[in-house]
Design a protein around this motif. Structure first.
Motif, short mmCIF file in Angstrom:
data_model
loop_
_atom_site.label_atom_id
_atom_site.label_comp_id
_atom_site.label_asym_id
_atom_site.label_seq_id
_atom_site.Cartn_x
_atom_site.Cartn_y
_atom_site.Cartn_z
N UNK A 1 45.68 54.95 32.36
CA UNK A 1 46.99 55.74 32.99
C UNK A 1 46.59 56.92 33.95
N UNK A 2 45.25 57.19 34.03
CA UNK A 2 44.65 57.98 35.02
C UNK A 2 45.13 57.94 36.62
N UNK A 3 45.14 56.81 37.06
CA UNK A 3 45.29 56.31 38.41
C UNK A 3 46.46 55.62 38.80
N UNK A 4 47.22 55.21 37.79
CA UNK A 4 48.41 54.31 38.03
C UNK A 4 47.79 52.70 37.87
N UNK A 5 48.64 52.13 38.65
CA UNK A 5 48.57 50.58 38.68
C UNK A 5 47.22 50.30 39.56
N UNK A 6 46.29 49.48 39.26
CA UNK A 6 44.98 49.24 39.77
C UNK A 6 45.03 47.71 40.25
N UNK B 1 34.46 43.61 35.74
CA UNK B 1 35.18 44.65 35.64
C UNK B 1 36.51 44.29 36.16
N UNK B 2 37.70 44.37 35.61
CA UNK B 2 38.69 44.00 35.85
C UNK B 2 40.06 44.99 36.08
N UNK B 3 40.68 44.82 37.07
CA UNK B 3 41.66 45.95 37.36
C UNK B 3 43.22 45.60 36.78
N UNK B 4 43.80 46.46 36.11
CA UNK B 4 45.17 46.24 35.49
C UNK B 4 46.23 46.51 36.34
N UNK B 5 47.14 46.09 36.48
CA UNK B 5 48.32 46.65 37.09
C UNK B 5 49.25 47.16 36.08
N UNK B 6 50.27 46.47 35.46
CA UNK B 6 50.93 46.86 34.37
C UNK B 6 50.08 47.78 33.17
N UNK B 7 48.72 47.47 32.92
CA UNK B 7 48.02 48.17 31.94
C UNK B 7 47.62 49.47 32.52
N UNK B 8 47.64 49.51 33.71
CA UNK B 8 47.08 50.89 34.50
C UNK B 8 45.70 51.50 33.85
N UNK B 9 44.85 50.27 33.95
CA UNK B 9 43.41 50.69 33.27
C UNK B 9 42.48 49.77 34.12
N UNK B 10 41.06 50.03 33.89
CA UNK B 10 39.88 49.25 34.32
C UNK B 10 39.31 48.47 33.13
N UNK B 11 39.24 47.27 32.96
CA UNK B 11 38.72 46.84 31.79
C UNK B 11 37.32 46.37 32.17
N UNK B 12 36.33 46.47 31.13
CA UNK B 12 34.92 45.84 31.29
C UNK B 12 34.89 45.07 30.20
N UNK B 13 34.32 43.82 30.57
CA UNK B 13 33.99 42.73 29.69
C UNK B 13 32.58 42.50 29.86
N UNK B 14 31.62 42.89 28.76
CA UNK B 14 30.40 42.57 28.64
C UNK B 14 29.78 41.38 28.44
N UNK B 15 29.00 40.41 29.22
CA UNK B 15 28.59 39.16 29.27
C UNK B 15 27.14 38.98 28.91
#
Length: 380
Positions: free
Chosen positions: A338-343, A309-323
């Protein structure tokens, strides 16, 4: 939630002076204090950027509440043995204890010797055996220090003791994430400070992932004898985490094209500045996943429920990368866009629980009422 025009103007002006390709972005409105929300994944990453198998169906990320709010430039996050959290303020040079149940905040004081500026200041935190470790920008360098901490209410941090000094500093690309690995060694992600040649120079500590003993000595088994350098060819590493099999993963800022998630192996060269994203060049390791910089600008990462799970600053989203082992088992999936701004930071709390730290007050966001905050998440 709408924001006063004067606030947007002031913070927008600050954004204009910052370097392109760093952790810029984040001017979207979003709820100031949102009720618990549950979301399934949005569309996978841009086609061609992270091509792969179909995304895992049914994955979810549920914000179950806000633990605490009103934080200023929060950066590092570490969990104490009793479940409380420590949060660093990059710009105010302070560490705050947050009750893991109630969210009550207890200031632990200012860390001496921190010199904030640009992307530098008081950054990553780690906790081990009665010590609080911190990655910070000092007058002449970036460094790792440790401070005794008893952990009782009202306790204060002890005086900082140097662990590792001489990490290059700059206005940008200071790295800053630290964490203890399954081997009980201390790892640190550093940046090349905008001096791209440092990333390929194995004598420099810039643009690297470092591995050391808790006292700052080169860890046994490091790939280069007598050196804390573990991997090199990095631009700016701000996220490190281990999966259930002990594999090390790292998130890295790209320049103008691709941000990266890398599987890190000792002694390997990750390409910067000769390669950005999947270059397919001999001698360099390609990332496991990549994103356009507008969709990520990754900072902290965590491993939970079979995924990074990866926090995005400019992207303003939480990424999930399944492994699946050392490979991706599906396309990266975006949550909370874009729900909570920069992460800024994400920390695993056991099982499917995550702590997520927002980053709207770091000079590049559009802060609203309550910013910044620590969110509780449940993921699957």
């Amino acid at each position: 939630m709408s924001r006063p025009a004067v606030v947007k103007a002031l913070w927008g002006a600050a954004v204009l002076v910052l370097v392109a390709g760093c952790s810029s972005g984040g001017t979207k409105d979003r709820p100031g204090t949102a009720p618990p929300t549950s979301a399934t994944a949005s569309a996978p990453a841009t086609p061609g950027g992270s091509a792969g198998p179909s995304a895992t169906a049914g994955a979810r990320a549920t914000v179950t509440g806000t633990l605490t709010e009103g934080l200023r430039s929060p950066w590092g996050l570490a969990e104490l043995p009793d479940g409380d959290l420590l949060v660093s303020s990059r710009d105010e040079r302070t560490i705050t204890r947050v009750d893991g149940r109630t969210g009550a905040k207890t200031p632990l004081g200012e860390v001496p010797g921190v010199v904030p500026g640009g992307e530098g200041g008081l950054m990553g935190l780690a906790v081990r055996d009665g010590w609080v470790y911190a990655y910070l920008t000092a007058a002449s360098d970036n460094r790792i220090v440790r401070m005794r901490y008893g952990g009782g209410d009202g306790d204060r941090l002890g005086a900082p003791e140097p662990v590792l000094t001489g990490i290059p500093k700059g206005a940008v690309h200071n790295g800053g994430r630290i964490a203890f690995g399954p081997d009980r060694m201390l790892y640190a992600g550093t940046g090349e400070t905008g001096q791209t040649g440092l990333a390929q120079d194995r004598e420099s500590l810039g643009g690297k992932i470092l591995r050391m003993t808790p006292e700052g000595e080169p860890a046994p088994g490091n790939p280069f004898p007598g050196s804390v350098v573990y991997s090199y060819g990095h631009r700016n590493v701000q996220g490190i985490a281990w999966d259930d099999e002990g594999r090390l993963w790292a998130a890295e800022f790209g320049q103008n094209t691709w941000d990266e998630l890398n599987l890190v192996e000792p002694g390997k060269n990750y390409g910067w500045p000769e390669a950005e994203g999947r270059a397919g060049k001999a001698g360099f390791v390609d990332p496991v996943a990549q994103w356009p910089t507008s969709e990520a600008s990754p900072s902290g990462i965590a491993y939970a429920r079979g995924a990074i799970w990866m926090a995005g600053l400019r992207g303003e989203r939480l990424w999930r990368v399944p492994l699946a082992g050392a490979e991706r088992s599906g396309d990266p999936q975006a949550f909370l866009a874009e729900e909570y701004g920069r992460l800024r930071t994400v920390l695993a709390g056991g099982g499917g629980r995550l702590w997520l730290v927002t980053s709207e007050t770091d000079g590049r966001g559009t802060p609203g009422s309550g910013d910044d905050r620590v969110l509780r998440l449940e993921v699957s």
